[in-house]
Write an enzyme that holds these catalytic residues in place. Structure first.
Site, PDB file in Angstrom:
ATOM      1  N   ASP A  24       4.768  11.133   6.871  1.00  0.00           N
ATOM      2  CA  ASP A  24       5.976  10.469   7.378  1.00  0.00           C
ATOM      3  C   ASP A  24       6.905  11.397   8.159  1.00  0.00           C
ATOM      4  O   ASP A  24       8.043  11.026   8.452  1.00  0.00           O
ATOM      5  CB  ASP A  24       6.726   9.810   6.220  1.00  0.00           C
ATOM      6  CG  ASP A  24       6.062   8.500   5.808  1.00  0.00           C
ATOM      7  OD1 ASP A  24       5.488   7.828   6.687  1.00  0.00           O
ATOM      8  OD2 ASP A  24       6.116   8.158   4.623  1.00  0.00           O
ATOM      9  N   ASP A  65       0.976   2.589   7.643  1.00  0.00           N
ATOM     10  CA  ASP A  65       2.277   3.028   8.174  1.00  0.00           C
ATOM     11  C   ASP A  65       2.128   4.188   9.157  1.00  0.00           C
ATOM     12  O   ASP A  65       2.946   4.376  10.056  1.00  0.00           O
ATOM     13  CB  ASP A  65       3.207   3.492   7.042  1.00  0.00           C
ATOM     14  CG  ASP A  65       3.140   2.627   5.797  1.00  0.00           C
ATOM     15  OD1 ASP A  65       2.088   2.014   5.557  1.00  0.00           O
ATOM     16  OD2 ASP A  65       4.121   2.579   5.055  1.00  0.00           O
TER      17      ASP A  65
HETATM   18  N1  GLY Z   1       6.454   3.794   4.997  1.00  0.00           N
HETATM   19  C1  GLY Z   1       6.697   3.325   3.690  1.00  0.00           C
HETATM   20  C2  GLY Z   1       7.303   1.985   3.664  1.00  0.00           C
HETATM   21  O1  GLY Z   1       7.292   1.240   4.615  1.00  0.00           O
HETATM   22  O2  GLY Z   1       7.835   1.647   2.613  1.00  0.00           O
END
Ligand code: GLY
Length: 369
Positions: free
Chosen positions: A94, A151
């Site tokens: 992330d 994601d």
């Molecule tokens: N990227 C983690 C979420 O969308 O919660």
């Protein structure tokens, strides 16, 4: 006469100009707001994946208003995030969500050289997570060494940007390898996507799908659908392979079929009908992905779905009063775990709502490009 999207943007900027000062005063990175106060995220301190959305929102509002307060506040939190490079062990895939809307935005909008260096640092961290059997490793726990998640399609923009800025195709090529694995292993025949797939880290063979933040194994977590939609549209924009655009359109079609009559989005498209669990984060992200798809295809129907989603959010779930410091209510972090927030204002809901509105008004600074 400003249209209702421009009016909404102006109201958001006005509200944030007041409420953001309390976050600055408290020295925090806001994650959600409830009972009239900003609250930091409950996990991992400043390495938590959502930290980039506050500075991203501040940069958006700076673009809209030119008010230096928003730029300074974006940089205050941007510094907290780049300090996390030293902790390193808590950072994961992330880094895209963390650093694109913070130093990435600063570099793009102001040309700040240190911000550009920080962006390349983040891109190199993401590159370092690539397993040459074909996927970017999502998380750090030893038992999840082979996990990849949908994601991550959004985080790939770090790699597109790094290739563009350095002239080195390694980053972009790596993004393409991960995108192809995601296309092959996550996209289902009905246009939905899985959240988590585990691969054998030695061979890259698929081991199994895992349930994630949605209702159940094999279900359709709506935010995952939105990440896939927007992420594949961006992959097409940057890599130019038609198969990514087709994936985005398939996911968009399935998403559109599940928009509620009021324009809001359930947390999971397979959740029991009696369960009132809305996730407006998903609707706001999808509204951006739909507009990206409209821009890439020239198909106006995707823009109409985006308007339906944004109108639903503005008509039913915009808090212009004092209950929340932010705007968008009914955001839900995870179907089965209310710890990170259920039916409340969560910062990246506001970030993507503003991005969707800015796109509708032709004012988007395009922080994912
Ligand atoms: N990227 C983690 C979420 O969308 O919660």
């Amino acid at each position: 006469m400003p249209n209702h999207y421009e009016e909404a943007l102006n109201r958001i900027a006005e509200k944030y100009r007041k409420t953001a000062e309390t976050a600055a005063g408290d020295g925090i990175i806001p994650y959600k707001s409830t009972d009239g106060i900003w609250i930091s995220n409950p996990y991992d301190g400043n390495s938590w994946w959502t930290g980039g959305f506050w500075p991203g929102l501040m940069w958006q509002l700076w673009c809209l208003t030119g008010d230096g307060f928003f730029r300074d506040e974006a940089r205050r939190v941007g510094k907290l995030l780049t300090d996390e490079f030293r902790s390193f062990r808590k950072l994961n895939h992330d880094v895209g969500f963390m650093y694109l809307p913070s130093c990435g935005a600063d570099a793009k909008l102001t040309g700040d050289e240190q911000a550009e260096t920080d962006l390349l640092h983040a891109a190199s961290l993401l590159m370092g997570r690539f397993n040459p059997t074909g996927f970017i490793r999502a998380w750090n726990e030893p038992e999840r060494v082979g996990y990849a998640i949908i994601d991550c399609m959004m985080n790939l923009t770090l790699l597109y940007r790094a290739s563009r800025d350095t002239g080195d195709p390694r980053f972009r090529n790596t993004a393409g390898l991960h995108a192809d694995t995601t296309l092959r292993e996550f996209l289902r025949e009905n246009g939905s996507v899985s959240h988590i797939i585990e691969f054998d880290p030695e061979t890259g063979d698929r081991v199994r799908e895992h349930p994630g933040q949605g209702y159940a194994l094999g279900s359709q977590w709506s935010r995952g659908q939105a990440w896939g939609l927007y992420g594949f549209a961006l992959a097409y924009r940057h890599l130019g392979k038609k198969r990514y655009l087709e994936a985005a359109e398939n996911i968009a079609e399935n998403f559109a079929a599940h928009i509620r009559p009021d324009g809001l989005t359930d947390c999971d498209f397979c959740q029991p009908p009696e369960e009132e669990r809305i996730d407006n984060l998903a609707g706001a992200i999808a509204a951006c992905g739909m507009q990206e798809t409209a821009a890439l295809t020239g198909e106006q129907k995707w823009k109409r779905y985006a308007e339906q989603l944004v109108d639903g959010l503005l008509n039913h779930c915009a808090d212009w009063g004092n209950s929340h410091c932010g705007i968008l209510t009914h955001c839900t972090a995870s179907y089965h775990d209310d710890g990170a927030g259920r039916h409340t204002n969560i910062i990246y809901g506001d970030y993507f709502l503003v991005e969707a509105l800015m796109k509708l008004c032709g004012k988007d600074p395009e922080l994912w490009s």
